[in-house]
Design a protein around this motif. Sequence first.
Motif, PDB file in Angstrom:
ATOM      1  N   HIS A  70       0.893  -1.106   0.127  1.00 32.09           N
ATOM      2  CA  HIS A  70       0.020   0.337   0.201  1.00 32.09           C
ATOM      3  C   HIS A  70       0.990   1.340   0.168  1.00 32.09           C
ATOM      4  N   HIS A  72       2.502   3.730   1.892  1.00 28.74           N
ATOM      5  CA  HIS A  72       2.684   3.715   3.275  1.00 28.74           C
ATOM      6  C   HIS A  72       2.851   5.058   3.623  1.00 28.74           C
ATOM      7  N   ASP A  74       4.256   6.059   6.843  1.00 23.97           N
ATOM      8  CA  ASP A  74       5.148   6.103   7.909  1.00 23.97           C
ATOM      9  C   ASP A  74       6.687   5.982   7.438  1.00 23.97           C
ATOM     10  N   HIS A 145      -7.133  -0.384   6.211  1.00 27.37           N
ATOM     11  CA  HIS A 145      -6.164   0.414   6.759  1.00 27.37           C
ATOM     12  C   HIS A 145      -6.025   1.781   5.655  1.00 27.37           C
ATOM     13  N   ASP A 162      -0.316  -3.992   6.137  1.00 28.86           N
ATOM     14  CA  ASP A 162      -0.768  -3.686   7.569  1.00 28.86           C
ATOM     15  C   ASP A 162      -2.548  -3.959   7.606  1.00 28.86           C
ATOM     16  N   HIS A 204       4.587  -4.750   9.658  1.00 27.28           N
ATOM     17  CA  HIS A 204       5.122  -3.808  10.850  1.00 27.28           C
ATOM     18  C   HIS A 204       5.184  -4.699  12.147  1.00 27.28           C
TER      19      HIS A 204
HETATM   20 FE   LIG Z   1       0.567   1.517   6.677  1.00 24.68          FE
END
Ligand SMILES: [Fe+2]
Length: 288
Positions: A70, A72, A74, A145, A162, A204
């Motif tokens: 995806h 992201h 972060d 998410h 995630d 993660h």
């Molecule tokens: Fe994520």
Amino acid sequence: MTVQVNGFYHDATGTVSYIVSDSERKHAVIIDSVLDFDLFSGEVSSTFADKQLAFLQENQLTLDWILDTHAHADHLSAAHYLHSKTGVKTCIGEGIKAVEARFAKTFNYAQEEGHRFDAFDKLLQDGESLQFGSATLVSMSTPGHTSDSLSYIIDDNVFVGDTLFMPDGGTARCDFPGGDAGLLWDSISRVHQLPAHYKIWVCHDYQPDGRQLQYQTTVAQSQAANIHVNNQVGKAQYVALRNKRDATLAVPKLLYPSLQVNLQAGKLPQKQSNGLRYMSIPLTDKTQ
Ligand SMILES: [Fe+2]
Ligand SMILES: N[C@@H](CCC(=O)N[C@@H](CS)C(=O)NCC(=O)O)C(=O)O
């Protein structure tokens, strides 16, 4: 055909990236690689991704696909960097179009600039398959998410991004634009409908309560023991819990840099006339 999975942990962002290979035919894919980025100095480097390139070389693996689960929020994706070093194609879910549409306003993208997602070589739909060696990767749409989230199934492994964390880590937040706890619940149900022995590999691990790093569980373990979505929890209860928890979470440190870069497959922003690249941060002006 033997599928081998190697996880690489990026400590600064708690991200796990995977090299998955057909170890007999010596072909591989990389999932969710990371660029190193220091927000305060602005330094971007490739120490982490270079370790993965070295691993490929040491094991004489031919890289066939560079994938993100995806966009992201972060960390910066190393997809484009890896592409620039290898020429290998980059892929993400076609939901990236909706993610870009949501962020176009935030970043003030002009229509005539074209689409950021054109930087990806391939946008994958639900159920699409890719070959590497004699292995097959099948994408499974798992939004919630984010709206572009895909899981990748390879043999009896599922790389969930995630969509799920380790059982003691629960599930990912759903408060980014396009996130939706009800959708995440439905997506997790899809993952939990896979055969019980399938290995789940998460993107993660935040090492709850300081426990040792872990990034692989199974469908059976996840279903029985995930602290947010086990067999004792219903959808409405989960949605309420997720939304309540999300209201307490701080914005990820790298939210804006990550999206600017990850909407365009990990390409850094264009150089300005002085030869430097800049990240932009939209301000919410509460002084007025
Ligand atoms: Fe994520
Ligand atoms: N503190 C981290 C937070 C990262 C974050 O928000 N991670 C997302 C996945 S991209 C998440 O779901 N976190 C769940 C949680 O923090 O409970 C940062 O600033 O980067």
